[in-house]
Design a protein around this motif. Structure first.
Motif, PDB file in Angstrom:
ATOM      1  N   ALA A 271       7.860  14.609  10.282  1.00 47.61           N
ATOM      2  CA  ALA A 271       7.304  14.041   9.078  1.00 47.61           C
ATOM      3  C   ALA A 271       7.843  12.648   8.782  1.00 47.61           C
ATOM      4  N   GLU A 272       8.948  12.307   9.418  1.00 47.74           N
ATOM      5  CA  GLU A 272       9.384  10.927   9.273  1.00 47.74           C
ATOM      6  C   GLU A 272       8.400  10.160  10.118  1.00 47.74           C
TER       7      GLU A 272
ATOM      8  N   ASP B 149       2.623  11.393   1.865  1.00 44.04           N
ATOM      9  CA  ASP B 149       3.011  12.331   2.916  1.00 44.04           C
ATOM     10  C   ASP B 149       3.189  13.685   2.240  1.00 44.04           C
TER      11      ASP B 149
ATOM     12  N   PHE C 172       0.863  -1.179   0.000  1.00 43.85           N
ATOM     13  CA  PHE C 172       0.000   0.000   0.000  1.00 43.85           C
ATOM     14  C   PHE C 172       0.901   1.231   0.000  1.00 43.85           C
TER      15      PHE C 172
ATOM     16  N   VAL D  45       6.034   6.978   9.705  1.00 48.51           N
ATOM     17  CA  VAL D  45       5.773   5.734   9.000  1.00 48.51           C
ATOM     18  C   VAL D  45       6.955   5.448   8.088  1.00 48.51           C
TER      19      VAL D  45
ATOM     20  N   HIS E 101      18.138  14.495   1.599  1.00 49.43           N
ATOM     21  CA  HIS E 101      16.794  15.054   1.710  1.00 49.43           C
ATOM     22  C   HIS E 101      16.423  15.213   3.172  1.00 49.43           C
ATOM     23  N   GLY E 102      15.779  16.296   3.481  1.00 43.36           N
ATOM     24  CA  GLY E 102      15.289  16.508   4.831  1.00 43.36           C
ATOM     25  C   GLY E 102      13.794  16.300   4.869  1.00 43.36           C
ATOM     26  N   PRO E 103      13.185  16.640   5.988  1.00 48.03           N
ATOM     27  CA  PRO E 103      11.735  16.528   6.078  1.00 48.03           C
ATOM     28  C   PRO E 103      11.070  17.594   5.201  1.00 48.03           C
ATOM     29  N   GLY E 104       9.782  17.438   5.028  1.00 46.49           N
ATOM     30  CA  GLY E 104       9.054  18.429   4.241  1.00 46.49           C
ATOM     31  C   GLY E 104       8.916  17.992   2.807  1.00 46.49           C
ATOM     32  N   GLY E 105       8.105  18.712   2.056  1.00 47.63           N
ATOM     33  CA  GLY E 105       7.858  18.352   0.668  1.00 47.63           C
ATOM     34  C   GLY E 105       6.852  17.225   0.572  1.00 47.63           C
ATOM     35  N   ASP E 106       6.611  16.798  -0.650  1.00 48.23           N
ATOM     36  CA  ASP E 106       5.619  15.754  -0.874  1.00 48.23           C
ATOM     37  C   ASP E 106       6.307  14.473  -1.258  1.00 48.23           C
ATOM     38  N   ARG E 107       5.798  13.392  -0.750  1.00 49.53           N
ATOM     39  CA  ARG E 107       6.333  12.102  -1.222  1.00 49.53           C
ATOM     40  C   ARG E 107       5.367  10.977  -0.885  1.00 49.53           C
ATOM     41  N   GLU E 108       5.563   9.866  -1.573  1.00 52.08           N
ATOM     42  CA  GLU E 108       4.780   8.677  -1.292  1.00 52.08           C
ATOM     43  C   GLU E 108       5.746   7.552  -0.938  1.00 52.08           C
ATOM     44  N   LEU E 109       5.296   6.695  -0.048  1.00 48.65           N
ATOM     45  CA  LEU E 109       6.125   5.556   0.326  1.00 48.65           C
ATOM     46  C   LEU E 109       5.290   4.293   0.234  1.00 48.65           C
ATOM     47  N   VAL E 110       5.876   3.251  -0.338  1.00 46.44           N
ATOM     48  CA  VAL E 110       5.156   1.985  -0.439  1.00 46.44           C
ATOM     49  C   VAL E 110       5.638   1.057   0.666  1.00 46.44           C
TER      50      VAL E 110
ATOM     51  N   ARG F  63      -0.402  11.888  11.565  1.00 46.34           N
ATOM     52  CA  ARG F  63       1.065  11.848  11.467  1.00 46.34           C
ATOM     53  C   ARG F  63       1.644  11.341  12.775  1.00 46.34           C
TER      54      ARG F  63
ATOM     55  N   ARG G 228      18.473  18.777   4.168  1.00 47.01           N
ATOM     56  CA  ARG G 228      18.756  19.030   5.583  1.00 47.01           C
ATOM     57  C   ARG G 228      19.760  20.145   5.631  1.00 47.01           C
TER      58      ARG G 228
ATOM     59  N   ARG H 263       9.327  18.118  -6.085  1.00 43.08           N
ATOM     60  CA  ARG H 263       8.178  18.007  -5.183  1.00 43.08           C
ATOM     61  C   ARG H 263       8.431  18.735  -3.866  1.00 43.08           C
ATOM     62  N   ASN H 264       9.188  19.777  -3.980  1.00 45.01           N
ATOM     63  CA  ASN H 264       9.454  20.648  -2.831  1.00 45.01           C
ATOM     64  C   ASN H 264      10.142  19.959  -1.661  1.00 45.01           C
TER      65      ASN H 264
ATOM     66  N   ILE I 260       1.526   5.196   1.015  1.00 46.63           N
ATOM     67  CA  ILE I 260       1.141   6.280   1.930  1.00 46.63           C
ATOM     68  C   ILE I 260       1.649   7.590   1.336  1.00 46.63           C
TER      69      ILE I 260
END
Lengths: 510, 423
Positions: free
Chosen positions: B95-96, A408, A404, B98, B66-75, B90, A472, A467-468, A406
């Motif tokens: 944002a880390e 974010d 699935f 899951v 890469h840091g936190p923030g922005g858009d992403r999907e994780l499978v 959340r 870090r 995607r913005n 998710i």
């Protein structure tokens, strides 16, 4: 257990090669012969093997040098060694059963502590699985020179040590540290065009002149010419003309400050990073391929009567451990296990070839019902993880793994389940998973945008924040300092958002 | 063509140079950690290796990440109840969450980086800024002296160790044993020959018997006089050289003016002496005597960490030491060492009395008596105790004294001692 080759009757040996857990060199040799025989039946094409038996201590050494048999001395290797040693001593971490080096001959390390079953598994896994992958996969063929890597490593080590002698350990360490920080950005993804031969150059020149002659029109001379308003500097074309994504390459070629020996060290780190590039792009494929073959070869040995039930039980236990996949909510979940996914995909591909369902025929019309060996061979040769998953992940596997996705997203208060393993989600899950394995997903896209050649010699990097996703910042600043050290003049990093606006600029004076 | 190579003997420890590089680079952090460990440790445990902590962030290697923030999907695998469109709050911690699994390295990186220093490395760092000469460093780092003693015989060895008598004994025994059967046969053959000659049987038979006798005689001579098997060599093994016993008295003024810094300095001082003594003597006992206006014997922990209030009477400690020596450490059996640390405060007749007591009762029985004075920082006045002891410094050979402001000044107190004892 898998069927015999060509479905023909398999002759069973009267006696297994060995019983019991002990190994001897003679036994290893006999297993290797037997496994090699099976591998040839399946048509695996490999480099010759060099199997080396080592102690656990030597395995720790090999770990520390990222699996290379020879490296230059550096503290980060010491750190890795100390970390692994501590973990191993306390029993938090077992050692890998094997390390295999992409070279010709292909070097595989066996650990002396292992039983003969494990040694056989490792031989099948490394010496025939990984080995054939190294030899066949297009990324490895394109980027690594298996027959030259060992010599290059020896050269690199000697060169670095010679520099330490001449310029001091500290000075060399500085350069290496900086290069290591940039190593993920020291990789070519596409071949550079080779230098043109003099003949080509002359012909091009001649064509250009001919073109100018044909288009000549004296009328143009009579047109009034606008006064040059801009100062000369602004009219100069930017350099580099195209953005350069290989930062270390750019540093090596154009750094205004580096000494020749420092450039050579940059080159060494870059070459080694490039050597590892195919491995980072094919983990799922590579490990899956090796697992598929150790599984297939061991079953073949069993069918031939060369190994007994005890062997198979121990083998299967180790095998299932290696390819275990925990669910996201189970303890010890550490992301997708590349061994599990890779193994499952090759097995599934074989199934689609041998016993396709209606669904398979719809999704994979070109492979369903064809010869699995050709299909797998083609898949192994012509893909990397990203494209392999996009091409071959079947709905059945998506269901089996219960995948699935998710989402974010920055501007949403909660995480959203994007898609799951159902009819509507197969395509999307497959696409998302494939994207997860693309290099850009892990390594930020940072390229050299401009080198102020005629001005203050500053260097400007552009981070394309896909995607913005931002960097870090504290760490990016540290890394930028390393780049500034190599560059010698001011270095700037601009983060550019999706919409093309500069979101953020970091600067570091050299 | 496949090759199988046994690399096990090729020698490991390829990473030794890298380990050394690592220690060199993070010397500052490691030294800080060693300092902490040493402070907690008892003097007798100081010369063991030790675990060292370095905050992991100090040794992290930076890269563009890469840091936190922005858009992403994780499978993720293992879906049970989610369907498309469900929302999940959340997880706490940004944002880390899951997505944590894929960045498993993160969890580790927060922990301290812990590893073990060998004994040599630990001592090296512990004594680092004390400016010990290399010779002393080696001496302290060295394993105790060993002595070679005889331990029977062995079958192999160098020619110079050949035990001739023993070898010949072996040879004799072997010759007897090997020849016994032949001799028996020879005797029998001779008897038969005699018999045959006496009974004058056919010439042919006699000559056959004679041949047989001769053959056996030849066989007898072929038993070698000396064989590889006979060789015996003197065996020697190394045993730790047994040296006499020593007792080390630690005397310290624990009145309130002795603060942590002074005690820490004193501890280095005692440790150095202790390590020195353990190299020299197989058995070293420690006696801790603390004093304010009266002295008492105590254990190490109380000695360093238990502050007392009260005045200062130095002589009381010296008297107590003398009493303990008389009761427990007969000076013919024990080598007596003493180290006294104080900030030099003493009042009235105490300094003079102490000096006389030291001269008359303690110095005659002690092998070495060292006094270090740890004054307040920036205090350059000589104390009363110092003034009194100064008289001894020139006169008595086994007495050393020194004012110590920092660690680098501790070693010179021992200089004479090391010079003498290591020579």
């Amino acid at each position: 257990m898998s069927g015999g080759v060509n479905g023909g009757v398999t002759l069973r040996a009267a006696e297994p090669i060995s019983r019991g857990p002990e190994w001897t060199f003679e036994l290893i040799r006999r297993y290797d012969d037997a496994i090699g025989e099976c591998a040839r039946e399946f048509g695996l094409d490999t480099y010759p093997n060099q199997i080396e038996v080592i102690t656990s201590e030597q395995m720790l050494d090999a770990y520390a040098s990222t699996g290379l048999p020879i490296t230059y001395p550096h503290w980060t290797h010491g750190k890795e060694f100390i970390r692994n040693e501590a973990l191993y001593r306390k029993g938090y971490q077992g050692l890998a059963y094997e390390i295999v080096i992409n070279s010709d001959p292909c070097i595989a390390y066996l650990m002396e502590e292992n039983t003969i079953t494990m040694q056989a598994l490792v031989i099948a896994h490394a010496c025939y699985g990984h080995n054939s992958f190294f030899k066949g996969n297009y990324l490895f063929r394109q980027w690594t020179y298996a027959d030259a890597i060992l010599d290059y490593l020896v050269f690199a080590r000697n060169y670095v040590m010679k520099c330490e002698e001449r310029y001091g350990v500290g000075a060399v360490e500085e350069v290496l540290d900086s290069c290591h920080a940039l190593a993920p950005h020291g990789v070519d993804k596409y071949k550079r065009p080779g230098a043109k031969s003099l003949k080509d150059e002359e012909r091009r020149q001649a064509e250009r002149e001919e073109n100018a002659r044909r288009l000549f029109n004296d009328l143009w001379r009579t047109l009034p010419r606008p006064e040059a308003k801009e100062p000369e500097a602004a009219r100069r074309p930017p350099f580099p003309a195209e953005p350069e994504e290989n930062l270390l390459y750019f540093v090596e070629k154009y750094s205004p400050k580096l000494e020749p020996w420092q450039k050579e060290i940059v080159r060494i780190v870059r070459k080694i990073a490039q050597y590892f590039y195919p491995q980072s792009q094919t983990r799922v494929m590579n490990e899956g391929w090796a697992c598929f073959w150790h599984y297939t070869l061991a079953n073949r040995l069993y069918d031939k009567g060369l190994v007994d039930d005890a062997f198979m039980l121990e083998f299967l236990q180790a095998h299932t451990n290696v390819i275990a996949q925990r669910g996201f909510d189970q303890q010890g979940y550490g992301g997708l296990n590349p061994y599990a996914l890779g193994f499952a995909m090759y097995q599934d591909l074989k199934r689609i070839c041998e016993a396709p369902t209606a669904e398979d025929r719809q999704w994979f019309p070109e492979v369903a019902g064809t010869d699995w060996r050709q299909v797998l061979d083609f898949a192994m040769r012509n893909f990397k993880d990203e494209s392999f998953i996009a091409q071959y992940l079947s709905p059945k596997l998506i269901r089996d793994f219960r995948f699935f996705a998710i989402a974010d997203h920055e501007d949403e208060p909660e995480l959203v389940v994007d898609s799951i393993h159902d009819e509507a989600g197969y395509q999307r899950v497959r696409m998302l998973l494939s994207r997860q394995y693309s290099r850009d997903y892990v390594v930020p896209d940072i390229q050299v945008a401009n080198y102020e050649r005629h001005g203050d010699r500053s260097l400007t990097l552009r981070h394309q924040a896909a995607r913005n996703r931002s960097l870090r910042e504290a760490e990016a600043e540290e890394t930028l300092k390393h780049l500034a050290r190599l560059w010698g003049f001011t270095v700037r990093l601009e983060s550019v958002g999706e919409d093309g606006t500069v979101r953020n600029t970091l600067e570091c004076r050299g | 063509m496949n090759h199988l190579i046994d690399r096990r003997l090729a020698g490991g420890n390829k990473s030794a140079v890298n380990r050394e590089r690592f220690l060199r680079r993070y010397k500052e952090q490691i030294r800080r950690s060693v300092k902490g460990v040493a402070a907690e440790r008892s003097i007798t445990d100081i010369d063991k290796g030790g675990n060292v902590n370095i905050p992991a962030r100090d040794i992290r290697e930076p890269a563009f990440r890469h840091g936190p923030g922005g858009d992403r999907e994780l499978v993720h695998p293992g879906n049970k109840e989610f369907t498309a469109g469900d929302t999940v709050p959340r997880p706490k911690g940004g944002a880390e969450g899951v997505g944590r699994g894929t960045e498993g390295g993160e969890g580790e990186a927060v922990d301290d980086f812990v590893f073990t220093l060998s004994r040599e490395e630990f001592l090296d760092l512990f004594f680092e800024d004390m400016e010990l000469p290399d010779m002393v460093r080696n001496f302290l780092g060295d394993v105790p002296e060993r002595k070679w003693v005889r331990a029977g015989f062995r079958r192999d060895g160098s020619p110079s160790n050949l035990a001739v008598v023993r070898t010949l004994k072996q040879s004799l025994g072997r010759r007897i044993a090997l020849a016994a059967a032949i001799r028996e046969e020879l005797e029998a053959a001779r008897r038969e020959l005699e018999e045959a000659e006496r009974r004058s049987v056919s010439v042919l038979q006699v000559s056959m018997l004679r041949d047989r006798v001769e053959e056996l005689e030849r066989k007898l001579t072929r038993v070698p006089f000396l064989d590889e098997l006979d060789l015996r060599y003197r065996n020697r093994v190394a045993v730790p050289a047994p040296v006499a016993r020593a007792v080390m008295f630690c005397l310290m003024d624990v009145s309130a003016s002795m603060d942590e810094r002074k005690k820490e300095l004193a501890k280095r001082f005692y440790t150095l002496l202790y390590l020195f003594l353990t190299r020299k003597y197989e058995q070293v006992e420690l006696v801790f005597i603390r004093h304010t206006d009266n002295a008492e014997e105590c254990d190490e922990d109380a000695f360093f960490h238990d502050p007392r209030t009260g005045g200062t009477v130095v002589c009381s400690a010296l008297e107590l030491m003398h009493r303990i020596v008389e009761e427990r450490y007969e000076s013919s059996d024990w080598n007596i060492y003493a180290a006294q640390a104080s900030d030099g405060d003493a009042f009235g007749s105490d300094p003079a009395k102490s000096m006389r007591y030291l001269r008359d009762f303690l110095l005659p029985v002690a092998r070495y008596f060292a006094y270090i004075e740890i004054p307040d920082e920036n205090d350059s006045r000589t104390s009363t105790l110092w003034a009194a002891y100064e008289e001894l410094a020139g006169a008595e050979r086994n007495f050393a004294m020194r004012r110590v402001h920092g660690r680098s000044e501790i070693y010179p107190v021992f200089r004479d001692l090391f010079k003498k004892e290591t020579a």
